[in-house]
Design a protein around this motif. Structure first.
Motif, PDB file in Angstrom:
ATOM      1  N   ASP A   1       0.862  -1.180   0.000  1.00 44.91           N
ATOM      2  CA  ASP A   1       0.000   0.000   0.000  1.00 44.91           C
ATOM      3  C   ASP A   1       0.901   1.234   0.000  1.00 44.91           C
ATOM      4  O   ASP A   1       1.532   1.564   1.015  1.00 44.91           O
TER       5      ASP A   1
ATOM      6  N   HIS B   1       2.182   2.083  12.821  1.00 44.89           N
ATOM      7  CA  HIS B   1       1.728   1.748  11.463  1.00 44.89           C
ATOM      8  C   HIS B   1       1.693   0.228  11.314  1.00 44.89           C
ATOM      9  O   HIS B   1       2.493  -0.366  10.570  1.00 44.89           O
TER      10      HIS B   1
ATOM     11  N   SER C   1      -0.211  -1.755   9.730  1.00 43.81           N
ATOM     12  CA  SER C   1      -0.690  -2.347   8.476  1.00 43.81           C
ATOM     13  C   SER C   1       0.453  -2.721   7.539  1.00 43.81           C
ATOM     14  O   SER C   1       0.245  -3.452   6.571  1.00 43.81           O
TER      15      SER C   1
ATOM     16  N   ALA D   1       0.193   3.945   2.737  1.00 40.39           N
ATOM     17  CA  ALA D   1       0.573   3.510   4.087  1.00 40.39           C
ATOM     18  C   ALA D   1       2.090   3.469   4.239  1.00 40.39           C
ATOM     19  O   ALA D   1       2.633   3.828   5.295  1.00 40.39           O
TER      20      ALA D   1
END
Length: 736
Positions: free
Chosen positions: A111, A177, A179, A114
């Motif tokens: 991503d 973070h 993710s 992200a």
């Protein structure tokens, strides 16, 4: 007046050969160094113990109050790559250390939003850190599978303390973070992770080796106190040597493996030396001598064997200094320190402890084990093992040497490699981060440098020549597609061309690139610039220079160790044949050890068994260091066994009976000592670092073969075939 001031009874045996070295095979017990030391300790036990405790505590205090100096790039620098490193350092062109924060997807595609958010957060947190000079822009992998930012550190010789705040920031960013996967890797953080793992391994080894050693000693002695004394001497020697090694590091920088070698060597020789001494003392007590006489007789025989063996180990370790290598200098210094302290403890505080403990040394007794060790019957195993050598010495010697030679044959295919990322254990998370970084950004995997030092007035010509080198290099196969950079020092005297390629630093193409530059290309382009001196550096060149240097030094180290141990044995036993037999047997044991190293570590069949991934090579410093250690340690058994055979011959026993009695009489002690060494080395084979695995396996095999096969089968066969030619005339007394 103390009873020790009067002459003591002399047993029905001649002194140890080392004791008799200066007197044609006989010596008065009162005149030997080891007996005088034992007598003083026995008459001043509390003072001897207090001095030993003061020595150990003082050494530990020195270690805790003195900073450890670790070897840096300049200490390891040698050859052409070493010259390049020194020139860059002196000119202020040495690249500062860098750390990469890498962001990848946990699964599926990355991503972008992200990943950018995580790296922006990381850069914001990293910039204010004192150790950080700057943070670069976000770099995106060509396949967009990863993103990274590079933090440049202020120092070119940063250490673990410098990167610890950076690692804390990376961990905080990961938590913020979740993710994406956020990791950090760089040379400093990778080395710090390896050092941390080594520290944990050493703690595990110390924790495991002590109870294992105690268990073996319990079987050997059958009493708890007797088993604990050798371990106490060994652990105190390790503690003292570890403290002194910190102080010594300011003369000989620590290579990172010194503490491991101190623990390994200290437990091995410290326990063995004390074992020889205590075993002999108890044997003399069973022969009817009182406690003090038994201690003196043990000092005269086993004490001298310990002294001679210690000198042999020290001589072998001294040979490592001829390698002119920071790693070997460090390992030799640590080993010499702990062996010297172990010898000192065995000859001073050990007699004091034995006299002070008195009968308590055999308490508390382990019921079954005590009965097994206290009986005086001759064991059945050793005479049975010895029987073929005594009945058919030539045939036994030929078959055994042929089998050992076959085991040594694979050593001819020994391939070496320098320590690097490939040898880092899989348990180090930073290794896998580095692999992901290299896979995502392959153009930065190997960097080769061309460094030119010339008069400032020739700067323009040098830079033009280096541009021509760059153009020619990138058109050749090894450097095709390389990224290049040309930098010049502030005084215009040093110039460096960097070529970064998308190949592994240890790969064939990387080595081909170094050869291309060194064998003509650089010299051709710099023709006509009279003041120019050049050197090719970088990781690939450094590894090649290391391997070449060790190959050049290997014959000198081997020659020194072999010749010096031969001289020691020849002088102690007054026998050239004994010296030659010693060298031949040690070389045979070393050959078997190297052959097993190749079979285990250059193939993949043992990977799962020992928990490593074979690279098809052995770490380059292992064989040379292992050779020196093996030559030294094997002298423990050899001196002890030969001494017992000679004692029997001096009592007038015929050669065959003297060999049998000497070897059978020493076999129990030798096998116990060997089992202790093998157990310690086997524990090191179970550690994570592949260097420790290779060292542990190699020495465990060597000691096992040396103590059981070589000393119990090959040695008696050789002695029987040589007959009385091995002994000086003073020993060859007719049978009574």
């Amino acid at each position: 007046m103390s009873r020790l001031a009067h002459p003591v009874r002399t047993p029905d045996r001649s002194p140890d050969p080392a004791a008799a070295a200066g007197a044609g095979g006989t010596a008065a017990r009162g005149g030997t160094v080891t007996v005088r030391m034992a007598r003083w300790s026995a008459t001043h036990p509390w003072l001897a113990i207090a001095l030993w405790v003061a020595l150990v505590v003082g050494c530990v205090a020195l270690g805790t109050t003195t900073s450890l100096r670790q070897a840096d790039d300049l200490d390891f620098a040698r050859g052409q790559s070493g010259a390049a490193t020194r020139w860059l350092h002196d000119a202020g062109l040495a690249e500062p250390d860098t750390e990469n924060v890498l962001v990848t997807a946990r699964s599926g595609p990355l991503d972008d939003a992200a990943a950018r958010a995580a790296l922006t957060d990381a850069a914001r947190r990293l910039r204010p850190l004192p150790a950080v000079r700057g943070v670069g822009a976000v770099a995106i992998a060509p396949d967009r599978s990863a993103m990274t930012v590079q933090a440049t550190l202020r120092d070119a010789d940063a250490d673990a303390d410098d990167v610890r705040p950076l690692l804390a920031v990376t961990s905080a960013v990961q938590r913020a973070h979740p993710s994406v996967r956020v990791e950090q890797v760089g040379a400093v953080s990778l080395n710090a992770a390896v050092d941390e793992l080594v520290g944990e391994d050493l703690a595990t080894a110390a924790m495991m080796s002590t109870p294992v050693t105690l268990l073996i000693l319990l079987v050997a002695f059958g009493a708890v106190v007797a088993a604990g004394v050798p371990v106490l001497i060994a652990l105190s020697a390790v503690a003292a040597a570890t403290g002194l090694s910190t102080l010594a590091s300011h003369l000989v920088p620590d290579s990172g493996s010194t503490s491991a070698m101190i623990l390994l060597m200290g437990m091995a020789v410290g326990v063995d030396y004390s074992l020889f001494y205590v075993k002999r003392m108890r044997e003399e007590q069973r022969a009817g001598h009182d406690r003090v006489d038994a201690v003196e007789l043990a000092a005269e025989t086993s004490g001298h064997a310990v002294l001679v063996s210690g000198f042999a180990v020290l001589a072998a370790m001294l040979g490592l200094y001829l390698a002119d290598d920071a790693i070997f200098d460090s390992l030799a210094t640590g080993s010499i320190t702990v062996v010297a302290i172990a010898v000192l403890g065995s000859l001073t505080v050990l007699p004091a402890l034995l006299v002070k403990l008195g009968r308590a040394v055999d308490r508390p007794r382990v019921p079954v084990l005590w009965r097994l060790t206290a009986h005086h019957r001759e064991p059945r195993v050793w005479p049975a093992l010895l029987r073929p050598s005594l009945r058919h010495p030539a045939r036994t010697l030929g078959i055994t040497v042929a089998v050992l030679g076959a085991l040594a044959l694979p050593a001819l295919g020994l391939h070496l490699q320098s320590s690097g990322a490939a040898t880092v254990p899989d348990q180090v998370a930073a290794k896998h981060t580095l692999e992901r970084l290299d896979a995502a950004f392959p153009d930065q995997r190997a960097e080769t440098t061309v460094v030119v030092k010339a008069a400032p007035g020739a700067a323009a010509a040098v830079r033009a020549a280096l541009r021509d080198v760059s153009a020619a290099a990138v058109s050749a196969a090894p450097f095709r597609g390389a990224t290049t950079e040309l930098r010049t020092s502030s005084d215009a005297a040093v110039h460096v061309l960097s070529l970064a390629t998308a190949v592994d630093a240890d790969s064939g193409p990387a080595h081909d690139g170094v050869v291309l530059l060194r064998r003509g290309l650089v010299a051709r382009e710099l023709t006509g610039i009279a003041s120019a001196r050049w050197a090719v550096g970088g990781e690939t060149a450094t590894n090649a220079d290391d391997d070449r240097h060790l190959a050049d030094r290997l014959p000198w180290v081997i020659g020194f160790v072999v010749v010096l141990t031969m001289l020691i044995m020849g002088w102690v036993f007054r026998s050239v044949p004994i010296a030659l037999v010693t060298a031949a047997m040690n070389l045979l044991s070393a050959g078997v050890s190297f052959g097993v190293l190749v079979l285990v570590f250059q193939h993949s069949w043992a990977d799962s068994l020992l928990g490593f991934e074979s690279t098809g090579r052995v770490v380059n410093w292992i064989p040379l260091f292992m050779f020196a250690v093996l030559f030294g340690l094997s002298m423990d058994y050899h001196v002890f066994v030969i001494s017992r055979v000679r004692e029997a011959r001096e009592r007038g026993l015929p050669p065959r009976r003297a060999i049998r009695d000497g070897i059978v009489g020493s076999a129990g002690t030798v096998s116990s000592a060997a089992l202790i060494m093998v157990s310690v080395f086997t524990i090191f084979a179970a550690l994570h670092l592949v260097e420790m695995k290779q060292f542990g396996v190699g020495l465990a095999v060597a000691v096992l073969v040396d103590a059981i096969v070589v000393r119990e089968i090959v040695l008696p066969s050789a002695l029987l075939l040589l007959g009385d030619r091995v002994w000086p005339a003073a020993v060859r007394r007719p049978a009574a």
